[in-house]
Write a protein that holds these residues in place. Structure first.
Motif, PDB file in Angstrom:
ATOM      1  N   ARG A   1     -18.764  -8.200  -2.161  1.00 50.58           N
ATOM      2  CA  ARG A   1     -18.158  -8.854  -1.011  1.00 50.58           C
ATOM      3  C   ARG A   1     -18.351 -10.354  -1.176  1.00 50.58           C
ATOM      4  NH1 ARG A   1     -15.859  -8.480   3.722  1.00 50.58           N
ATOM      5  NH2 ARG A   1     -16.805  -9.205   5.653  1.00 50.58           N
ATOM      6  N   ALA A   2     -17.256 -11.073  -0.965  1.00 46.66           N
ATOM      7  CA  ALA A   2     -17.322 -12.523  -1.147  1.00 46.66           C
ATOM      8  C   ALA A   2     -18.199 -13.149  -0.076  1.00 46.66           C
ATOM      9  CB  ALA A   2     -15.913 -13.114  -1.082  1.00 46.66           C
ATOM     10  N   GLY A   3     -18.990 -14.120  -0.470  1.00 48.29           N
ATOM     11  CA  GLY A   3     -19.813 -14.848   0.489  1.00 48.29           C
ATOM     12  C   GLY A   3     -18.954 -15.695   1.414  1.00 48.29           C
ATOM     13  N   LEU A   4     -19.528 -16.032   2.558  1.00 49.80           N
ATOM     14  CA  LEU A   4     -18.762 -16.746   3.586  1.00 49.80           C
ATOM     15  C   LEU A   4     -18.244 -18.085   3.074  1.00 49.80           C
ATOM     16  CD1 LEU A   4     -17.971 -16.653   6.618  1.00 49.80           C
ATOM     17  CD2 LEU A   4     -19.949 -18.090   7.019  1.00 49.80           C
ATOM     18  N   ARG A   5     -19.126 -18.867   2.460  1.00 48.74           N
ATOM     19  CA  ARG A   5     -18.700 -20.193   2.012  1.00 48.74           C
ATOM     20  C   ARG A   5     -17.706 -20.100   0.861  1.00 48.74           C
ATOM     21  NH1 ARG A   5     -22.655 -20.605   4.891  1.00 48.74           N
ATOM     22  NH2 ARG A   5     -23.115 -22.415   6.151  1.00 48.74           N
TER      23      ARG A   5
ATOM     24  N   ARG B   1      -9.884 -20.519   0.133  1.00 49.32           N
ATOM     25  CA  ARG B   1      -8.616 -20.697   0.853  1.00 49.32           C
ATOM     26  C   ARG B   1      -7.812 -21.852   0.277  1.00 49.32           C
ATOM     27  NH1 ARG B   1      -8.878 -22.888   5.153  1.00 49.32           N
ATOM     28  NH2 ARG B   1      -7.058 -22.042   6.182  1.00 49.32           N
ATOM     29  N   THR B   2      -8.524 -22.880  -0.219  1.00 46.88           N
ATOM     30  CA  THR B   2      -7.816 -24.087  -0.630  1.00 46.88           C
ATOM     31  C   THR B   2      -8.000 -24.420  -2.106  1.00 46.88           C
ATOM     32  OG1 THR B   2      -9.728 -25.325   0.196  1.00 46.88           O
ATOM     33  CG2 THR B   2      -7.822 -25.187   1.644  1.00 46.88           C
TER      34      THR B   2
ATOM     35  N   ARG C   1       0.842  -1.188   0.000  1.00 45.43           N
ATOM     36  CA  ARG C   1       0.000   0.000   0.000  1.00 45.43           C
ATOM     37  C   ARG C   1       0.882   1.244   0.000  1.00 45.43           C
ATOM     38  NH1 ARG C   1      -5.148  -1.605   1.016  1.00 45.43           N
ATOM     39  NH2 ARG C   1      -5.272  -3.702   1.850  1.00 45.43           N
TER      40      ARG C   1
ATOM     41  N   ARG D   1     -17.859  -1.125  -7.746  1.00 42.32           N
ATOM     42  CA  ARG D   1     -17.362  -1.497  -6.437  1.00 42.32           C
ATOM     43  C   ARG D   1     -17.398  -3.018  -6.346  1.00 42.32           C
ATOM     44  NH1 ARG D   1     -15.973   0.396  -1.596  1.00 42.32           N
ATOM     45  NH2 ARG D   1     -16.311  -1.049   0.125  1.00 42.32           N
TER      46      ARG D   1
ATOM     47  N   ALA E   1     -15.636 -17.661   0.402  1.00 44.15           N
ATOM     48  CA  ALA E   1     -14.360 -17.203   0.962  1.00 44.15           C
ATOM     49  C   ALA E   1     -13.632 -18.365   1.639  1.00 44.15           C
ATOM     50  CB  ALA E   1     -14.595 -16.065   1.952  1.00 44.15           C
ATOM     51  N   LEU E   2     -14.389 -19.214   2.336  1.00 40.47           N
ATOM     52  CA  LEU E   2     -13.755 -20.371   2.981  1.00 40.47           C
ATOM     53  C   LEU E   2     -13.210 -21.333   1.935  1.00 40.47           C
ATOM     54  CD1 LEU E   2     -16.147 -21.154   5.971  1.00 40.47           C
ATOM     55  CD2 LEU E   2     -13.686 -20.719   6.118  1.00 40.47           C
TER      56      LEU E   2
ATOM     57  N   ARG F   1       1.098  -8.769   4.505  1.00 36.45           N
ATOM     58  CA  ARG F   1       0.001  -8.309   5.365  1.00 36.45           C
ATOM     59  C   ARG F   1      -0.458  -6.914   4.974  1.00 36.45           C
ATOM     60  NH1 ARG F   1       2.529  -8.263  11.031  1.00 36.45           N
ATOM     61  NH2 ARG F   1       4.337  -7.842   9.755  1.00 36.45           N
ATOM     62  N   PHE F   2       0.477  -6.110   4.469  1.00 36.11           N
ATOM     63  CA  PHE F   2       0.157  -4.721   4.168  1.00 36.11           C
ATOM     64  C   PHE F   2      -0.017  -4.502   2.673  1.00 36.11           C
ATOM     65  CE2 PHE F   2       2.907  -4.704   8.004  1.00 36.11           C
ATOM     66  CZ  PHE F   2       1.894  -4.442   8.917  1.00 36.11           C
TER      67      PHE F   2
ATOM     68  N   VAL G   1       3.691   2.608   2.767  1.00 34.50           N
ATOM     69  CA  VAL G   1       4.104   1.530   3.656  1.00 34.50           C
ATOM     70  C   VAL G   1       5.462   1.026   3.223  1.00 34.50           C
ATOM     71  CG1 VAL G   1       3.524  -0.745   4.546  1.00 34.50           C
ATOM     72  CG2 VAL G   1       1.730   0.881   4.011  1.00 34.50           C
TER      73      VAL G   1
END
Lengths: 102, 271, 444
Positions: free
Chosen positions: B180-184, B190-191, B16, B177, B186-187, B25-26, B19
């Motif tokens: 927003r990714a849905g919860l499932r 991850r893999t 960013r 814009r 987004a989970l 992380r940033f 920074v």
């Protein structure tokens, strides 16, 4: 009380102070203030206690607030004595304060 | 009648602004890249198409790709390469991923405010149409393989373009814009497997461009003679004026390029 | 490893356990559960673990021996505390008790300074390697319950954001909306909280080493009373590698009543002759603030209800007892014990309140609640007006007269000085005796 080297302490302005913290601001406010309630408040605890100085009294007796540079600490709603004046929640996940050296 | 449309969105993960920590992380992608992803997703939704998210860079770049997968991209490809490549090289690396995709969407600038020239290099390599610096993309034309877009010009002007597919688009952050990714999702992201490909061998550049920081040219201004202060102000600032510097010409590409170069020389942008 | 723990054993729920908050409590809970073979989703509302976290500077990680042997070889610490000072100050005076211990500079160490965005991120990495599914940028907004009222999952702020589980562990920090949602707090009052504000000030490492009298990775932690401009609280100064942190901790109602802003109180403290030479010339790198659950046992919520455990700051497990100021170790310990108790309950298939009783039992048997019980009077004593305002004046005056040499007057006797300065500070003998006794009982 003042130390002799006081002149070496150009205390940074509040804007510069806040500029050291990083915020990923969300377009929607996570603090909502009910100005009708605040108009009747004389003690204005939030104005003094908020470490980010987000609550600003106005000349007409109200309180305006910013949410963008909120540390999300919760001080404002805890010190507020007026029922229902401050609604406070966390900003949407991933937004708000991002600490680095704390 | 309409075959599904393959869309590639190019994302760049960078630190960013402000920074020093070169730390994932940033890091993030620019609002323009996010808008590019949203544009790609919407275009795909309206054309039964699929979205491939592509990034050139080290393993940290997968953070951006996983976010894209969480938001609905169908697959992700990372070209394993060091992060500091010039635009021509990035475009060369991306070419293989794009293949015969119908639309490539990029952000017009990355978070580190590079030159924003990857999309142009890419369009050149792909020999396809380009529409860069867009402020609006109308998705309705996608089924007819024809996109109606709005491009920002100098002085607050807009250019309405109709772009045939295949094409390369670059969009400003204001275009959309990112959802927003849905919860499932987004989970699951991850893999999800990310297709990691070795980078193509670096090209030996025939010509090397030297990039220097932007320095505005000094401009000689005549002192306005008008006694009226407001008129003098207008004369100095062009505030209300119609600028006469713009000129529209219709020429063959080769001649047009010559003409642009000549004008740039005349105006002092090129030596 | 993660494949094994992808899916909950019970097909009716998404996951065995949801841990809310990837701070020290949440990560330790997730490590314990994932290693026990349960599927765990670890939710974090920040973009990465530690991004929302700030503290008064020293972490005591020995509790990690159990979860991460030789944690000190890899934990991202700034400096190892080898000098610990307690300072009492008035506007123009300061008295320190300064302790230095060489053994604290070598494994297994004692305390360390660390940046929480580093430390918490590292600890959450261990939870991920153990098999927990870490999901950042996701705020848990409430609890899901079944008809009996038992907690069955959480709602989040993502689309389709409900997630079900056999058990939820709330490690969602000092404001714990989940513990409040579950009705575990009897009372939420400003008087139970202090506000910590801190400046992280950049200085070259050599300058810090020289000013604080340390070398290499050795570090200093100074805890201060009497530096908060009359607002009940305390202050601290501690060393990171190339920054010095200076901050104050302020009792909320006192702060609001005093009409002094937090950053003004730090600014004044930094001009004190005992502090200014330590930090002057430095550049402000980051200003930060966070709440602290300060009131110990008197504010502590119920720690468990059917389907829900609470750990860390969310359970007010923070020890603010004057000479001991600890929080992260209580968070890590309570998180770990919550994870162990949860694993036990899940194996038995009983996540009712009784089934989860192993959590509180573990806390009661260890330092977590023993320290809180033993020190239950400490927060009130340390933040009392006498300890805050009168005793620093009195102590400084006594010490000043002990060391003042004004020949030809003979040295006065210590007993007489004490009596005179006690009177001058307006401290009644009865109160002094009572506070002394309370202090002995609390700290002795």
């Amino acid at each position: 009380m003042m130390h002799s080297s006081d002149s070496q302490w150009p205390e940074v302005s509040f804007e510069e102070r806040m500029a050291t913290a990083h915020f990923d601001v969300h377009p929607h406010a996570h603090i909502v203030v009910n100005s009708a309630v605040c108009a009747d408040c004389t003690s204005r605890e939030c104005v003094v206690a908020c470490p980010a100085n987000l609550f600003v009294p106005t000349s007409d007796g109200g309180v305006v607030f910013n949410y963008e540079q909120c540390f999300e600490c919760g001080t404002c709603y805890l010190v507020c004595n007026q029922e229902g004046a401050i609604s406070w929640s966390y900003p949407e996940g991933g937004h708000g304060i991002v600490f680095r050296r704390t | 009648m309409n075959s599904p449309i393959d869309i590639v969105v190019c994302l760049k993960l960078t630190a960013r602004p402000g920074v020093a920590d070169a730390d994932e992380r940033f890091a993030g992608v620019s609002p323009a890249d996010q808008a590019a992803l949203e544009t790609a997703l919407v275009l795909a939704e309206h054309s039964r198409g699929s979205v491939t998210a592509a990034a050139v860079g080290p393993v940290a770049a997968e953070l951006a790709l996983r976010e894209a997968l969480a938001c609905g991209a169908h697959r992700a490809v990372r070209l394993d390469a060091p992060s500091a490549l010039d635009s021509a090289e990035v475009a060369r690396q991306l070419e293989g991923v794009v293949g015969d995709a119908a639309i490539v969407v990029c952000g017009d600038y990355s978070l580190d405010r590079g030159s924003g020239s990857v999309p142009a290099f890419l369009a050149h390599r792909l020999r396809c149409a380009q529409a860069l610096g867009l402020v609006s993309v109308d998705h309705t034309g996608v089924v007819d393989r024809m996109l109606h877009v709005v491009r920002r010009l100098d002085g607050g002007r807009r250019e309405l373009l109709t772009v045939p597919l295949p094409c390369v688009l670059s969009v400003e952050g204001s275009v959309a814009r990112l959802r927003r990714a849905g919860l499932r999702d987004a989970l699951a992201a991850r893999t999800t497997n990310i297709d990691v490909r070795p980078s193509a061998p670096m090209a030996a550049h025939a010509a090397t461009a030297v990039v220097t920081p932007y320095r505005p040219r000094a401009r000689t201004m005549m002192s306005p003679g008008d006694p009226d202060p407001l008129a003098r102000l207008r004369a100095l600032t062009d505030a209300t004026g119609s600028s006469t510097r713009g000129e529209t010409v219709a020429l063959e590409p080769g001649e047009a390029a010559e003409r642009i170069l000549r004008s740039l020389r005349e105006w002092g942008y090129l030596d | 490893m993660s494949d094994r723990t992808q899916h909950a054993a019970n097909p009716d729920v998404d996951v065995d356990v949801i841990v809310v908050g990837a701070g020290p409590a949440g990560s330790c809970a997730a490590i314990a559960l994932a290693r026990a073979g349960f599927s765990v989703v670890l939710l974090e509302r920040g973009p990465f673990p530690g991004s929302k976290n700030m503290y008064g500077g020293v972490v005591y990680p020995r509790i990690l021996d159990e979860l991460i042997p030789r944690w000190y070889d890899e934990a991202p610490v700034q400096r190892w505390i080898t000098r610990r000072s307690t300072m009492v100050m008035t506007d123009t005076q300061a008295m320190s008790i300064d302790f230095r211990n060489d053994a604290w500079a070598a494994p297994p160490y004692n305390g360390a300074t660390a940046y929480r965005p580093d430390f918490d991120h590292w600890l959450a990495g261990h939870a991920e390697s153990a098999g927990a599914q870490l999901l950042c940028s996701t705020t848990a907004t409430g609890l899901l319950r079944d008809r009996s009222g038992a907690v069955t999952g959480v709602t989040t702020d993502r689309p389709d954001g409900d997630l079900t589980a056999r058990l939820v562990i709330a490690c969602d920090g000092v404001n714990s909306f989940l513990a409040k949602d579950a009705g575990l707090y009897r009372e939420v009052a400003a008087k139970h909280y202090t506000l910590g504000v801190k400046e992280t000030i950049g200085l070259p490492k050599e300058v810090i080493d020289e000013r604080f009298g340390v070398r290499g990775r050795e570090g200093v932690d100074i805890e201060i009373i009497g530096c908060t401009s009359g607002v009940n609280g305390g202050g601290f100064v501690y060393t990171n590698l190339d920054t010095v942190a200076v901050g104050v901790v302020l009792k909320l109602p006192a702060l609001a009543a005093q009409q002094l802003r937090p950053e003004q109180i730090i600014a004044k403290m930094k001009t004190h002759s005992a502090i200014a030479p330590l930090v002057e010339g430095g550049e402000l790198k980051e200003y930060s603030a966070h709440l602290i659950p300060e009131a110990g046992l008197s504010m502590m919520p119920k720690l468990a209800t059917a389907g829900l455990l609470v750990a860390g700051d969310a359970a007010a497990l923070c020890l603010a007892a004057g000479i001991w100021l600890e929080g992260v170790n209580f968070a890590m310990a309570s998180g770990m014990y919550a994870g162990q108790a949860a694993a036990e309950a899940l194996r038995r298939g009983d996540t009712s309140e009784q089934g989860l009783a192993g959590y509180e039992r573990r806390l009661t048997e260890t330092f977590v609640l023993r320290d809180h019980r033993k020190l239950r009077r400490a927060p009130a004593l340390v933040l009392s007006d006498r300890v805050q305002h009168r005793y620093p004046q009195m102590v400084a005056a006594v010490v000043e007269r002990m060391f003042r040499v004004d020949n030809p007057d003979p040295k006065p006797g210590l007993r007489r000085i004490l009596a005179q300065e006690r009177k001058r500070a307006g401290v009644r003998r009865r109160d002094l005796a009572r506070d002394g006794w309370a202090g002995l009982r609390t700290f002795g």
